[in-house]
Scaffold this motif. Structure first.
Motif, PDB file in Angstrom:
ATOM      1  N   ALA A   2       8.367  -4.551  25.941  1.00 17.76           N
ATOM      2  CA  ALA A   2       9.199  -4.513  24.732  1.00 17.76           C
ATOM      3  C   ALA A   2       8.700  -5.518  23.690  1.00 17.76           C
ATOM      4  O   ALA A   2       8.660  -5.212  22.493  1.00 17.76           O
ATOM      5  N   ALA A   3       8.297  -6.701  24.125  1.00 21.59           N
ATOM      6  CA  ALA A   3       7.766  -7.710  23.193  1.00 21.59           C
ATOM      7  C   ALA A   3       6.455  -7.245  22.580  1.00 21.59           C
ATOM      8  O   ALA A   3       6.214  -7.450  21.378  1.00 21.59           O
ATOM      9  N   LEU A   4       5.604  -6.609  23.369  1.00 23.05           N
ATOM     10  CA  LEU A   4       4.335  -6.091  22.860  1.00 23.05           C
ATOM     11  C   LEU A   4       4.565  -4.982  21.837  1.00 23.05           C
ATOM     12  O   LEU A   4       3.937  -4.965  20.769  1.00 23.05           O
ATOM     13  N   VAL A   5       5.473  -4.072  22.134  1.00 21.84           N
ATOM     14  CA  VAL A   5       5.799  -2.987  21.194  1.00 21.84           C
ATOM     15  C   VAL A   5       6.393  -3.561  19.908  1.00 21.84           C
ATOM     16  O   VAL A   5       6.051  -3.126  18.804  1.00 21.84           O
ATOM     17  N   ALA A   6       7.269  -4.554  20.032  1.00 24.79           N
ATOM     18  CA  ALA A   6       7.854  -5.186  18.847  1.00 24.79           C
ATOM     19  C   ALA A   6       6.791  -5.861  17.996  1.00 24.79           C
ATOM     20  O   ALA A   6       6.824  -5.768  16.766  1.00 24.79           O
ATOM     21  N   ALA A   7       5.826  -6.526  18.628  1.00 26.76           N
ATOM     22  CA  ALA A   7       4.746  -7.174  17.874  1.00 26.76           C
ATOM     23  C   ALA A   7       3.892  -6.136  17.146  1.00 26.76           C
ATOM     24  O   ALA A   7       3.500  -6.344  15.991  1.00 26.76           O
ATOM     25  N   ILE A   8       3.613  -5.026  17.801  1.00 27.09           N
ATOM     26  CA  ILE A   8       2.824  -3.969  17.161  1.00 27.09           C
ATOM     27  C   ILE A   8       3.580  -3.375  15.980  1.00 27.09           C
ATOM     28  O   ILE A   8       3.002  -3.168  14.902  1.00 27.09           O
ATOM     29  N   LEU A   9       4.864  -3.128  16.156  1.00 20.08           N
ATOM     30  CA  LEU A   9       5.663  -2.570  15.061  1.00 20.08           C
ATOM     31  C   LEU A   9       5.769  -3.565  13.909  1.00 20.08           C
ATOM     32  O   LEU A   9       5.753  -3.178  12.737  1.00 20.08           O
ATOM     33  N   PHE A  10       5.886  -4.841  14.228  1.00 21.42           N
ATOM     34  CA  PHE A  10       5.934  -5.883  13.202  1.00 21.42           C
ATOM     35  C   PHE A  10       4.602  -5.950  12.451  1.00 21.42           C
ATOM     36  O   PHE A  10       4.564  -6.132  11.235  1.00 21.42           O
ATOM     37  N   TYR A  11       3.482  -5.782  13.162  1.00 22.65           N
ATOM     38  CA  TYR A  11       2.159  -5.794  12.537  1.00 22.65           C
ATOM     39  C   TYR A  11       1.983  -4.600  11.586  1.00 22.65           C
ATOM     40  O   TYR A  11       1.328  -4.713  10.555  1.00 22.65           O
ATOM     41  N   LEU A  12       2.575  -3.472  11.919  1.00 21.93           N
ATOM     42  CA  LEU A  12       2.479  -2.300  11.054  1.00 21.93           C
ATOM     43  C   LEU A  12       3.269  -2.466   9.761  1.00 21.93           C
ATOM     44  O   LEU A  12       2.989  -1.803   8.768  1.00 21.93           O
ATOM     45  N   SER A  13       4.261  -3.350   9.768  1.00 19.37           N
ATOM     46  CA  SER A  13       5.146  -3.502   8.615  1.00 19.37           C
ATOM     47  C   SER A  13       4.529  -4.387   7.541  1.00 19.37           C
ATOM     48  O   SER A  13       3.515  -5.038   7.744  1.00 19.37           O
ATOM     49  N   ARG A  14       5.198  -4.442   6.413  1.00 22.45           N
ATOM     50  CA  ARG A  14       4.764  -5.304   5.319  1.00 22.45           C
ATOM     51  C   ARG A  14       5.175  -6.751   5.542  1.00 22.45           C
ATOM     52  O   ARG A  14       4.807  -7.624   4.780  1.00 22.45           O
ATOM     53  N   PHE A  15       5.925  -7.038   6.584  1.00 22.05           N
ATOM     54  CA  PHE A  15       6.447  -8.370   6.837  1.00 22.05           C
ATOM     55  C   PHE A  15       5.499  -9.262   7.627  1.00 22.05           C
ATOM     56  O   PHE A  15       5.784 -10.427   7.848  1.00 22.05           O
ATOM     57  N   TRP A  16       4.390  -8.734   8.090  1.00 24.54           N
ATOM     58  CA  TRP A  16       3.404  -9.521   8.836  1.00 24.54           C
ATOM     59  C   TRP A  16       2.701 -10.450   7.861  1.00 24.54           C
ATOM     60  O   TRP A  16       2.024 -10.000   6.933  1.00 24.54           O
ATOM     61  N   THR A  17       2.837 -11.762   8.074  1.00 26.82           N
ATOM     62  CA  THR A  17       2.219 -12.727   7.166  1.00 26.82           C
ATOM     63  C   THR A  17       1.157 -13.572   7.844  1.00 26.82           C
ATOM     64  O   THR A  17       0.508 -14.383   7.195  1.00 26.82           O
ATOM     65  N   PHE A  18       0.980 -13.395   9.130  1.00 25.55           N
ATOM     66  CA  PHE A  18       0.027 -14.201   9.877  1.00 25.55           C
ATOM     67  C   PHE A  18      -1.395 -13.677   9.676  1.00 25.55           C
ATOM     68  O   PHE A  18      -1.612 -12.490   9.544  1.00 25.55           O
ATOM     69  N   SER A  19      -2.339 -14.586   9.690  1.00 22.74           N
ATOM     70  CA  SER A  19      -3.750 -14.213   9.618  1.00 22.74           C
ATOM     71  C   SER A  19      -4.424 -14.810  10.849  1.00 22.74           C
ATOM     72  O   SER A  19      -4.972 -15.906  10.808  1.00 22.74           O
ATOM     73  N   LEU A  20      -4.361 -14.097  11.965  1.00 26.54           N
ATOM     74  CA  LEU A  20      -4.777 -14.634  13.251  1.00 26.54           C
ATOM     75  C   LEU A  20      -6.228 -14.338  13.609  1.00 26.54           C
ATOM     76  O   LEU A  20      -6.736 -14.881  14.580  1.00 26.54           O
ATOM     77  N   TRP A  21      -6.892 -13.486  12.852  1.00 18.69           N
ATOM     78  CA  TRP A  21      -8.279 -13.159  13.144  1.00 18.69           C
ATOM     79  C   TRP A  21      -9.048 -13.052  11.833  1.00 18.69           C
ATOM     80  O   TRP A  21      -8.452 -13.014  10.766  1.00 18.69           O
ATOM     81  N   PRO A  22     -10.387 -13.009  11.901  1.00 16.05           N
ATOM     82  CA  PRO A  22     -11.193 -13.017  10.667  1.00 16.05           C
ATOM     83  C   PRO A  22     -11.010 -11.763   9.816  1.00 16.05           C
ATOM     84  O   PRO A  22     -10.454 -10.765  10.257  1.00 16.05           O
ATOM     85  N   ARG A  23     -11.506 -11.828   8.600  1.00 12.51           N
ATOM     86  CA  ARG A  23     -11.338 -10.744   7.623  1.00 12.51           C
ATOM     87  C   ARG A  23     -12.006  -9.433   8.029  1.00 12.51           C
ATOM     88  O   ARG A  23     -11.635  -8.380   7.540  1.00 12.51           O
ATOM     89  N   ASP A  24     -13.007  -9.506   8.904  1.00 14.69           N
ATOM     90  CA  ASP A  24     -13.687  -8.257   9.284  1.00 14.69           C
ATOM     91  C   ASP A  24     -12.872  -7.437  10.280  1.00 14.69           C
ATOM     92  O   ASP A  24     -13.305  -6.374  10.696  1.00 14.69           O
TER      93      ASP A  24
END
Length: 87
Positions: free
Chosen positions: A10-32
């Protein structure tokens, strides 16, 4: 043990859904992109990118909310199916 697995799922699915949204503000990996995949950019907001240029772009938030509701409802039904209540 089953509860930990389901909570992790459930936490993994929530993180994926959050990443799909416009509310994701984290930059955890490089630009490529994640693992070098350019489509998985670090800023998230993939749904907005997919809908850009279509007639559905103004309804991005509504589409995301309905999609989240459906995905989490399916996950709940799957949990209920695989874990019947004790008698």
């Amino acid at each position: 043990m089953k509860r930990i697995i389901w909570l992790t799922l459930a936490a993994l699915v929530a993180a994926i859904l959050f990443y799909l949204s416009r509310f994701w503000t984290f930059s955890l990996w490089p630009r490529d992109g994640l693992f070098g995949i350019e489509a998985l950019r670090p800023q998230g907001s993939l749904l907005g990118r997919w809908l850009r240029g279509t007639d559905f772009a103004p309804f991005e938030l509504l589409i995301w909310a309905v999609g989240v509701f459906l995905v989490l409802s399916i996950l709940q039904k799957l949990y209920d199916l695989l874990n019947p209540p004790p008698e």
